[in-house]
Scaffold this motif. Structure first.
Motif, PDB file in Angstrom:
ATOM      1  N   ILE A 104      29.516  -1.808  43.495  1.00  0.00           N
ATOM      2  CA  ILE A 104      28.652  -0.646  43.326  1.00  0.00           C
ATOM      3  C   ILE A 104      28.466   0.082  44.653  1.00  0.00           C
ATOM      4  O   ILE A 104      27.684   1.014  44.752  1.00  0.00           O
ATOM      5  CB  ILE A 104      27.275  -1.034  42.740  1.00  0.00           C
ATOM      6  N   TYR A 157      29.405   2.285  34.415  1.00  0.00           N
ATOM      7  CA  TYR A 157      28.437   2.779  35.404  1.00  0.00           C
ATOM      8  C   TYR A 157      27.386   3.685  34.778  1.00  0.00           C
ATOM      9  O   TYR A 157      26.246   3.706  35.199  1.00  0.00           O
ATOM     10  CB  TYR A 157      29.155   3.550  36.514  1.00  0.00           C
ATOM     11  N   ILE A 175      23.814   2.109  41.015  1.00  0.00           N
ATOM     12  CA  ILE A 175      24.958   2.390  41.882  1.00  0.00           C
ATOM     13  C   ILE A 175      24.454   2.696  43.280  1.00  0.00           C
ATOM     14  O   ILE A 175      23.556   3.521  43.458  1.00  0.00           O
ATOM     15  CB  ILE A 175      25.762   3.593  41.361  1.00  0.00           C
ATOM     16  N   ARG A 219      27.217   7.949  42.480  1.00  0.00           N
ATOM     17  CA  ARG A 219      25.969   8.139  41.740  1.00  0.00           C
ATOM     18  C   ARG A 219      25.801   9.611  41.380  1.00  0.00           C
ATOM     19  O   ARG A 219      25.463   9.951  40.253  1.00  0.00           O
ATOM     20  CB  ARG A 219      24.791   7.648  42.583  1.00  0.00           C
ATOM     21  N   CYS A 238      28.198  10.607  38.605  1.00  0.00           N
ATOM     22  CA  CYS A 238      27.763  10.073  37.320  1.00  0.00           C
ATOM     23  C   CYS A 238      26.584  10.867  36.759  1.00  0.00           C
ATOM     24  O   CYS A 238      26.583  11.242  35.588  1.00  0.00           O
ATOM     25  CB  CYS A 238      27.363   8.616  37.446  1.00  0.00           C
ATOM     26  N   SER A 295      35.774  -0.949  35.419  1.00  0.00           N
ATOM     27  CA  SER A 295      34.778   0.123  35.369  1.00  0.00           C
ATOM     28  C   SER A 295      34.753   0.823  34.005  1.00  0.00           C
ATOM     29  O   SER A 295      33.770   1.435  33.647  1.00  0.00           O
ATOM     30  CB  SER A 295      35.047   1.148  36.462  1.00  0.00           C
TER      31      SER A 295
END
Lengths: 813, 125
Positions: free
Chosen positions: A86, A123, A130, A136, A139, A301
């Protein structure tokens, strides 16, 4: 055999052989069923082992894998077991993740369910966990992007079908609504970009240059910039004003600027390509080659089965292969192109032009649900709690106003053209009522056109009911206004009363003609869509062409004639009247409708039929026109010229087609007719099914099947095949002439008009490319028919070929 | 006995046979059925309809992968058509006190026509 399933215990008896034997005794085609069970219901059954319907088909292998203890691990478990990292991602890894996410996003936009696309990325299930800032942010942005598209675009537009997104647009996935704002994502992405740029610079200054790392960082920067621009672009559509929560309207300039930037970025991005076998080297520099060995840390992932346990049991479990990044980026480029084209809607200032644009766009671009939703929201922005009919066009003009303006353009009714008449309250209410009612079907029309094509056709047929009601209303309004205006004009006490114009005004049903015009447009499009969707069987072609020509197009030609005649005759008269009263009223405009419409009229001075005559100090060219119009009926048709040519072209074309169908049938020269003595005309059920939507209209009156047969009997049946051939040849020639004239007019006028870019090449329901094909079909068919008439190859049967254009067949010898 | 009489006797006999088959299948209608198909899936539902080729329509049908008793997870298919050619085995529960008996009105809910509206254009043309 006893078996317990859930709470029920069954005592099974094996009847495999017995059942087969018993079934074998049944007759072919016989069905044993319960009294309550109809075959109609059977149509809705899910067919197992059918690859299109049966989603369970592909899952079996996975289950066998699972049984070997290959359980799905949650994100937390993966992290605990050190199976997934992560933090400290390399650029290559981020690029890979980004491209995978984009690919799943693309699949989602295509209509797949979120659970099987984006949320297969582990994720996304717990973004705050993360540690890597870049990942991050990426996402979060994807989550926000889908949330926005779902919430403010797809659901707001309400165009999706039951099966889109696997039947559900609401999920229990985390969307972090309270934690992260849309704008925060944008600023965070910008920060990422800046930080990466710094890293890139330092990489370039290192002594031992790592070319792969430099390239990857550069590519990652491009990707993040792309995401930022794309998200920013999406946010510009149907964005809610932060203070009022209301709609902000489309800013097409800003959007096209962003589109241009996105296009540039897309050119720079090299789609990633994972190389599984590192020995093979490709020199393809358009793709960014990533050896699979660099991705071992993030190999888990994406798990296609991650959401498997959360899915409802009836959910489609079929999972498509991920699309290659190179395909994704190409289709995103196409998306941008479609969006840019879509922005042209903002130039369309009349209902007719918008209608033409919608038609052309859906035919040429074949837009996806996402784009269609954007189109609807751009044209009719949705306001909280606002009915479709009370939405405003571009958020500015209400349909009532636009319809008034449209009627004025089409047929100059005195009510909407005479500036200085005072309208009493009763008349005002009466007519305002009509315009308000007209909002519903007209707004519905544009909503219908945004649906997928099959659904559009269905919706149009429902719309015809609404238009039929509106026809009634318009007739009543016309009757009311007749009396009213005669009084008014007589009161005006004109010294030079133009009797002919007066008579015409007296006799014209202005509003009815206008509504009829739109009804016919919808009917025409509806029938032609049947061809586009290849719904008609060859057996019913005769019916369709007959109805199209003799009922619909024939009426439409007359409507255009009426309108042209009125424009030519009454416009000078109305202008005269306006000028006379202008002096009496000292420029005080009394007509409430004109007051309302003034801004619209002033915006489009060029289009207004009254405008070129009101300006006295206009150029000599306009004076010439004025002279011309003052004549009783000018020799040249000017208003609705293109529409007139096209409708006549269609009329000749379909008349020719049904004549030649008849002739071929008489001579039994149809390849597919299988020696039936009466191939066409037999299917009453099909006939009434096809024209059912037209049955309730008061105009054009519905022709029942009995009447249809009667007419066949008294007209076409009297002719011999050769007479019919001759007639068809003539009609094809006419059609060709009409269409060629149209093309000439359009191409010459194109040179005159400078704003060719934003023009649609569609008039009514026919685009320029259609017309070009029509001309070729008319030409070919004319030649074939001449051969047939001269007795060439008397034994050869003919087939229809719709490959040149779906609307009309070419005859194949 | 004339030829015609003999023929009619034979046809009566076969007719009788067919009639019996029909009756037997009719008896099985609305009974729970367990069908396994060649890709290993098992379908459990009530028999609603069949024909000469053993195409089955099961109502309230659930799909299991492998043995239904071991499998905690299943997929609700509702009304399902199983083409005869894919069928591997058929089991039926013949108990006289079947809960899905014909007269039971609760059964009708399996196949209500609520959302079975068809887009009629899809069915022709």
């Amino acid at each position: 055999m006893q078996e317990t399933i859930g709470n029920t215990t069954y005592n099974w008896t094996d009847v495999t052989g017995q059942f087969a034997d018993l079934c074998h005794n049944l007759n072919i085609g016989e069905v044993v069923r319960d009294r309550d069970f109809t075959l109609f219901e059977a149509m809705t059954a899910l067919e197992l082992m059918d690859p299109k319907m049966d989603g369970g088909m592909s899952i079996k292998n996975h289950f066998q894998e699972q049984k070997q203890g290959n359980r799905i691990l949650t994100l937390k478990q993966l992290i605990e077991k050190n199976l997934l990292k992560i933090s400290s991602f390399t650029s290559i890894e981020l690029i890979h993740l980004f491209d995978q996410l984009l690919s799943t996003f693309h699949m989602w936009l295509d209509g797949h369910s979120l659970a099987l696309t984006l949320f297969t990325c582990v994720y996304l299930h717990d973004i705050p966990i993360i540690e890597d800032y870049h990942l991050r942010t990426i996402c979060y942005t994807f989550i926000k992007l889908i949330d926005y598209i779902r919430e403010r675009i797809l659901l707001k537009a309400g165009l999706f079908e039951e099966e889109d997104f696997s039947g559900t647009l609401t999920y229990n996935f985390p969307f972090y609504r309270d934690m992260i704002k849309d704008q925060t994502c944008l600023t965070d992405l910008k920060k990422c970009e800046d930080e990466l740029n710094k890293r890139l610079r330092s990489l370039k200054h290192q002594t031992d240059l790592n070319q792969l790392d430099i390239n990857a960082t550069q590519q990652l920067i491009y990707r993040i910039r792309f995401l930022r621009l794309f998200f920013g672009l999406t946010l510009k559509f149907n964005e809610a004003n932060e203070k009022t929560g209301e709609q902000t309207y489309l800013n097409s300039e800003e959007i096209s600027k962003t589109l241009k930037q996105i296009d540039e970025i897309l050119q720079l991005i090299r789609p990633s390509h994972i190389l599984e076998d590192e020995t093979t080297k490709t020199d393809d520099s358009t793709e960014l080659i990533i050896p699979i060995s660099l991705l071992t840390d993030i190999s888990r992932s994406f798990d296609p089965y991650y959401n498997y346990r959360q899915l409802p049991p009836a959910f489609n479990r079929f999972i498509r292969q991920l699309i290659l990044p190179s395909v994704v980026y190409t289709s995103l480029t196409n998306l941008c192109h479609q969006l840019r084209k879509m922005l042209e809607i903002t130039d369309k200032r009349t209902l007719k032009h918008s209608f033409e644009f919608f038609l052309e766009y859906s035919t040429n671009e074949k837009p996806s649900l996402f784009i269609r939703s954007l189109l609807l929201l751009s044209y009719l922005p949705s306001v909280q709690g606002c009915l479709l009919s009370s939405r405003k066009i571009f958020g500015q003009i209400s349909f009532a106003e636009q319809v008034k303006y449209e009627i004025r353009l089409f047929i100059v009714p005195p009510l909407l053209t005479l500036k200085y008449i005072t309208i009493d309250n009763e008349t005002l209410n009466y007519s305002e009522n009509f315009f308000q009612r007209a909002c519903v079907p007209f707004s519905n029309l544009f909503y219908s056109l945004c649906n997928n094509r099959a659904r559009t056709r269905e919706k149009l047929s429902n719309l015809l009911d609404e238009f039929s009601v509106l026809q009634d209303e318009s007739e009543k309004l016309d009757q009311w206004l007749h009396k009213y205006f005669l009084q008014h004009i007589l009161q005006a006490n004109l010294s030079t009363v133009n009797h002919q114009a007066l008579l015409l005004i007296e006799k014209t049903s202005y509003f009815f003609q206008f509504i009829l015009h739109w009804t016919l447009l919808i009917m025409e499009y509806y029938l032609l869509m049947g061809f586009d969707l290849s719904l008609y069987s060859k057996r019913e072609l005769y019916d369709v062409y007959f109805y199209f020509a003799q009922i619909i197009l024939f009426t439409h030609v007359n409507v255009y004639k009426t309108s042209t005649n009125i424009l030519n005759t009454t416009v000078p008269f109305l202008v005269q009247l306006n000028q006379k009263q202008q002096q009496m009223n000292k420029n005080q405009i009394n007509n409430v409708f004109i007051q309302q419409l003034n801004s619209l009229i002033q915006q489009h001075t060029n289009d207004d039929p009254l405008q070129d005559l009101t300006n006295d100090n206009s150029s000599t060219q306009k004076k010439n026109k004025k002279k011309n119009l003052n004549g009783i009926i000018p020799p040249n048709i000017e208003y609705h010229e293109q529409e007139f040519l096209l409708t006549n072209g269609h009329l000749s074309m379909s008349t020719a087609t049904h004549r030649c169908l008849k002739a071929l049938e008489i001579e039994q020269r149809l390849k597919f007719s299988s020696n039936d003595s009466n191939y066409f005309l037999r299917d009453e059920i099909r006939y009434s099914h096809r024209f059912l939507p037209f049955a309730n209209l008061c105009a054009p009156p519905y022709m029942s099947h009995a009447d249809f047969l009667q007419i066949q009997h008294v007209s076409d049946n009297r002719y011999t095949a050769s007479e019919l051939y001759q007639d068809a040849i003539n009609n094809f020639t006419h059609a060709k002439t009409y269409f060629e004239n149209y093309v000439n007019r359009v191409t010459t006028s194109k040179q005159h008009q400078q704003q060719t870019l934003s023009r649609t090449f569609t008039t009514g329901f026919t685009s320029l490319t259609d017309v070009e094909s029509y001309i070729r079909i008319a030409k070919t068919n004319g030649i074939v028919l001449k051969l047939l008439l001269s007795g060439h190859k008397p034994d050869v049967k003919l087939d229809f070929d719709f490959s040149l254009h779906a609307h009309y067949p070419t005859l194949k010898l | 006995m004339t030829d015609i009489e003999q023929k009619s006797l034979i046809s009566e006999k076969t007719d009788h046979h067919v009639e019996q088959a029909r009756k037997q299948i009719k008896d099985w209608l609305n009974k729970p059925m367990r069908v396994s198909i060649i890709d290993g899936r098992v379908l459990v539902g009530v028999l609603l309809c069949t024909d000469r080729d053993q195409n089955l329509i099961l109502g309230n049908c659930n799909e299991y992968i492998g043995s239904p008793s071991e499998q905690e997870e299943f997929r609700v298919l509702g009304l399902a058509l199983i083409p005869g050619q894919h069928i591997q085995s058929i089991y039926i529960e013949e108990g006289p006190s079947s809960i899905f008996s014909h007269s039971n009105p609760s059964h009708t809910s399996i196949t209500t026509t609520n959302d079975h509206m068809l887009d009629d254009d899809k069915s022709d043309g």
